[in-house]
Design an enzyme around this catalytic site. Structure first.
Site, PDB file in Angstrom:
ATOM      1  N   TYR A  63       0.849  -1.210   0.000  1.00 37.01           N
ATOM      2  CA  TYR A  63       0.000   0.000   0.000  1.00 37.01           C
ATOM      3  C   TYR A  63       0.880   1.254   0.000  1.00 37.01           C
ATOM      4  CZ  TYR A  63      -3.519  -3.362   1.670  1.00 37.01           C
ATOM      5  OH  TYR A  63      -4.355  -4.438   1.807  1.00 37.01           O
ATOM      6  N   TRP A  76      -8.641   6.103   6.385  1.00 38.08           N
ATOM      7  CA  TRP A  76      -8.776   5.830   7.828  1.00 38.08           C
ATOM      8  C   TRP A  76      -7.459   5.348   8.425  1.00 38.08           C
ATOM      9  CZ3 TRP A  76     -12.184   1.191   9.861  1.00 38.08           C
ATOM     10  CH2 TRP A  76     -11.989   0.047   9.088  1.00 38.08           C
ATOM     11  N   ASP A 121     -12.694  -4.643   2.968  1.00 40.67           N
ATOM     12  CA  ASP A 121     -12.793  -4.874   1.528  1.00 40.67           C
ATOM     13  C   ASP A 121     -13.340  -6.231   1.113  1.00 40.67           C
ATOM     14  OD1 ASP A 121     -11.194  -2.678   2.100  1.00 40.67           O
ATOM     15  OD2 ASP A 121      -9.771  -3.072   0.504  1.00 40.67           O
ATOM     16  N   ARG A 172      -5.856 -13.269  -0.203  1.00 37.97           N
ATOM     17  CA  ARG A 172      -6.391 -12.136  -0.979  1.00 37.97           C
ATOM     18  C   ARG A 172      -7.674 -12.532  -1.720  1.00 37.97           C
ATOM     19  NH1 ARG A 172      -4.600  -7.378   0.623  1.00 37.97           N
ATOM     20  NH2 ARG A 172      -5.406  -6.592  -1.338  1.00 37.97           N
ATOM     21  N   TRP A 195     -10.425 -10.098   5.955  1.00 39.10           N
ATOM     22  CA  TRP A 195     -11.800  -9.682   6.297  1.00 39.10           C
ATOM     23  C   TRP A 195     -12.802 -10.840   6.287  1.00 39.10           C
ATOM     24  CZ3 TRP A 195     -11.949  -5.433   8.910  1.00 39.10           C
ATOM     25  CH2 TRP A 195     -11.032  -4.409   8.628  1.00 39.10           C
ATOM     26  N   GLU A 247      -0.406  -6.523   9.388  1.00 38.01           N
ATOM     27  CA  GLU A 247      -1.654  -5.852   8.994  1.00 38.01           C
ATOM     28  C   GLU A 247      -2.849  -6.419   9.760  1.00 38.01           C
ATOM     29  OE1 GLU A 247      -2.259  -6.268   4.799  1.00 38.01           O
ATOM     30  OE2 GLU A 247      -4.057  -5.019   4.760  1.00 38.01           O
TER      31      GLU A 247
HETATM   32  C1  GLC Z   1      -6.984  -2.817   2.876  1.00 41.11           C
HETATM   33  C2  GLC Z   1      -8.032  -2.713   3.979  1.00 41.11           C
HETATM   34  C3  GLC Z   1      -8.417  -1.255   4.170  1.00 41.11           C
HETATM   35  C4  GLC Z   1      -7.179  -0.426   4.423  1.00 41.11           C
HETATM   36  C5  GLC Z   1      -6.124  -0.641   3.352  1.00 41.11           C
HETATM   37  C6  GLC Z   1      -4.802   0.010   3.696  1.00 41.11           C
HETATM   38  O1  GLC Z   1      -7.485  -2.406   1.656  1.00 41.11           O
HETATM   39  O2  GLC Z   1      -9.125  -3.498   3.701  1.00 41.11           O
HETATM   40  O3  GLC Z   1      -9.307  -1.112   5.236  1.00 41.11           O
HETATM   41  O4  GLC Z   1      -7.507   0.914   4.522  1.00 41.11           O
HETATM   42  O5  GLC Z   1      -5.883  -2.003   3.206  1.00 41.11           O
HETATM   43  O6  GLC Z   1      -4.348  -0.452   4.926  1.00 41.11           O
END
Ligand code: GLC
Length: 441
Positions: free
Chosen positions: A42, A48, A174, A208, A362, A405
Site C-alpha cells: 500500500y 482511515w 474490503d 487475498r 476480512w 496488517e
Molecule cells: C486494505 C483494507 C483497508 C485499508 C487498506 C490500507 O485495503 O481493507 O481497510 O484501509 O488495506 O491499509
C-alpha cells in the site's frame, strides 16, 4: 520467503522493545507529512489508516499527528468527500493506481471514501492536548462538517437514516462476505479489459480476493470513472449500493463526536443539522437488525437482502450508541461466545459460520483498529471485561507475531503486510491511554 526486509525486521525485533519498534514503524512509513500503511503493498496515503496513524503519532509527536490528518484533508473533494486513497506520486507497485481511477482532482485520488473516523480521533486529540491542538482542530472543523454532510447527502439521498456504500472498498472491510450478496449481482462487462493486479505480488493469493471478486471490484470503478464520478448517479444507478454497519456506526459515532467537538471549540455552527443526522441515523440503523442472527448486519440497498453473519463491524453498535437495550444485550451475548472460540478477538467474521476463513482478509482475521473502536463502545456500555480482553489482544498480537496488517484469530499468526502503520499506532495509543473510554477525557 525470508527477504532483506524480513531480516531487517527480525534484527529490529531483537534490538528494540515493541513500543520502540512501533515508533520506528511510524517513522519508517512516513513519506514526508503522510504515512503509507505499509511499504510495497500500500504505497499511498489511505484515509482511515492516516486517521489512526495520527493516534499513534500523538504519543510521541503531536505536531506530526495533526499533519497526518491535515495532509489527508488536502485530498478532500469540492463536494466534501474525503477519498479513500490520496495518490501523491505514481507508484507502479500498486493497482489500481491514479490512471485507473481518473479522479480529475489535485492531488489525484480514488473515487470513493472510507469509514469516517476523523471527527472521533480529532476530538480525542483536542481533549487530550493543549492550545496548539485546539487551534489545529479548529482549522479542520469546517472540513469535517463538509465531509459528514457529504455522507448524509450523497449517500442517503432519500433521507432514510441509512448511508450506502458504492464499493466494498469504501467499507474498509474490503473482502468481507458481507458484500457477497451485492457483489453477486454485478455483471462484469466484456470490455473490462486485461489488468495486472499487484496485491498478489506482495501477499499470498490465499489471503487475498479471488479473480472473480477482483473483476467485480473493477467493474464498479469503471462505472464511476465513466460517469466522471458523479456520485448522485452512482448512488442511484451504480452496480453496487449497500448499507454497511461499519460505515453507519462509525458515522453515527463521528456525528456525536463532531457535535461535541464544535461545542468544545466554541465554534458557531448549525447544531440542529448534526442533531438531525444523529436522530435519523438512530432510526435508520434499526433496519440493519437481522433477527435471525441477532445482530446488525450489511444490507443490499437495491434489493433489500441481509448479510448472514455477525462481524466485527456489527460489534460497533456499542460505539455508535445504536440499537435498543435488548439488541445490545443479545449482541454482547454473541460477542462472548465468539471470544470463547477465538484465542484472539475480535474476528472479522463469525467463526460459527461456514464461510469463516481464519487467514483470508476480512473473512476471519483480527484487526487492531476495529478492536480499538469496539472496546471503546463496550467499555462505555458496562462490558469492561470484554473491552479489556480486546485491548489486550491488540497488545499481545504484535508482541507475539510482529506488527502485521492483521492476525489469525485462532493461532495469532501475523498476516498481510508487515510493519503496518495502524497496528503500530493502536499499540502505542492503547499503551498511553489515548482511548476516550478509559481516559474519561
Ligand atoms: C486494505 C483494507 C483497508 C485499508 C487498506 C490500507 O485495503 O481493507 O481497510 O484501509 O488495506 O491499509
Amino acid at each position: 520467503r525470508p527477504d532483506r526486509r524480513q531480516r531487517e525486521r527480525l534484527d529490529m525485533q531483537k534490538r528494540h522493545k515493541p513500543e520502540e519498534q512501533a515508533i520506528e514503524i511510524l517513522r519508517g512509513n512516513d513519506r514526508g507529512g503522510y504515512t503509507v500503511p505499509t511499504p510495497g503493498l500500500y504505497p499511498y496515503q489511505w484515509n482511515w489508516d492516516s486517521v489512526f496513524a495520527a493516534l499513534g503519532f500523538a504519543v510521541f509527536d503531536r505536531g506530526r499527528a495533526w499533519q497526518e490528518i491535515e495532509t489527508l484533508f488536502e485530498g478532500q473533494w469540492a463536494d466534501g468527500m474525503v477519498p479513500h486513497i490520496v495518490f501523491r506520486k505514481n507508484d507502479p507497485s500498486y493497482f489500481p493506481g491514479p490512471d485507473i481511477w481518473k479522479s480529475n482532482t489535485d492531488p489525484r485520488s480514488s473515487g470513493h471514501s472510507q469509514p469516517p473516523v476523523a471527527a472521533s480521533v480529532i476530538l480525542t486529540l483536542a481533549k487530550t492536548g493543549g492550545k496548539d491542538d485546539v487551534a489545529r482542530a479548529r482549522r479542520l472543523f469546517p472540513k469535517l462538517i463538509a465531509s459528514h454532510r457529504w455522507w448524509h447527502d450523497y449517500r442517503d439521498p432519500d433521507r432514510t437514516g441509512l448511508v450506502g456504500i458504492i464499493h466494498p472498498w469504501e467499507s474498509g472491510r474490503d473482502n468481507c462476505p458481507d458484500w457477497d450478496i451485492g457483489m453477486d449481482r454485478i455483471v462484469v462487462p466484456d470490455d473490462l479489459g486485461p489488468y495486472h493486479r499487484r496485491d498478489t505480488d506482495h501477499v499470498d493469493a490465499d489471503e487475498r480476493p479471488t479473480v472473480q471478486q477482483y473483476d467485480r471490484f473493477l467493474t464498479i470503478v469503471k462505472f464511476g470513472r465513466e460517469c466522471g464520478w458523479n456520485h448522485r448517479k452512482i448512488a442511484a444507478e451504480g452496480p453496487f449500493f449497500m448499507a454497511d454497519p461499519g460505515v453507519q456506526f462509525t458515522l453515527m459515532r463521528a456525528d456525536r463526536d463532531l457535535l461535541e467537538l464544535g461545542r468544545l471549540l466554541g465554534e458557531t455552527f448549525d447544531e440542529g443539522e448534526i442533531e438531525g443526522w444523529i436522530e435519523l441515523s438512530q432510526q435508520g440503523a434499526l433496519s440493519m437488525w437481522n433477527g435471525d442472527i441477532e445482530a446488525f448486519v450489511a444490507r443490499d440497498l437495491r434489493v433489500g437482502g441481509f448479510s448472514t453473519a455477525l462481524t466485527n463491524a456489527s460489534m460497533l453498535a456499542f460505539y455508535a450508541g445504536a440499537g435498543t437495550g435488548d439488541q445490545l444485550g443479545l449482541l454482547a451475548g454473541h460477542g462472548r461466545e465468539i471470544l470463547d472460540i477465538c484465542e484472539y478477538g475480535f474476528p472479522s467474521w463469525d467463526p460459527r459460520h461456514e464461510a469463516f476463513e481464519c487467514r483470508r482478509y476480512w473473512r476471519g482475521p483480527v484487526w487492531s483498529v476495529m478492536n480499538y473502536m469496539i472496546a471503546i463502545g463496550l467499555e462505555e456500555h458496562g462490558y469492561a471485561g470484554m473491552a479489556e480482553r480486546l485491548r489486550n489482544d491488540c497488545r499481545r498480537l504484535p508482541e507475539l507475531s510482529g506488527f502485521y496488517e492483521y492476525f489469525d484469530p485462532l493461532s495469532g499468526e501475523g498476516l498481510g503486510g508487515p510493519d503496518f502503520t495502524w497496528t503500530a499506532a493502536i499499540y502505542l495509543a492503547l499503551g498511553r491511554g489515548l482511548d476516550p473510554a478509559l481516559a474519561k477525557v
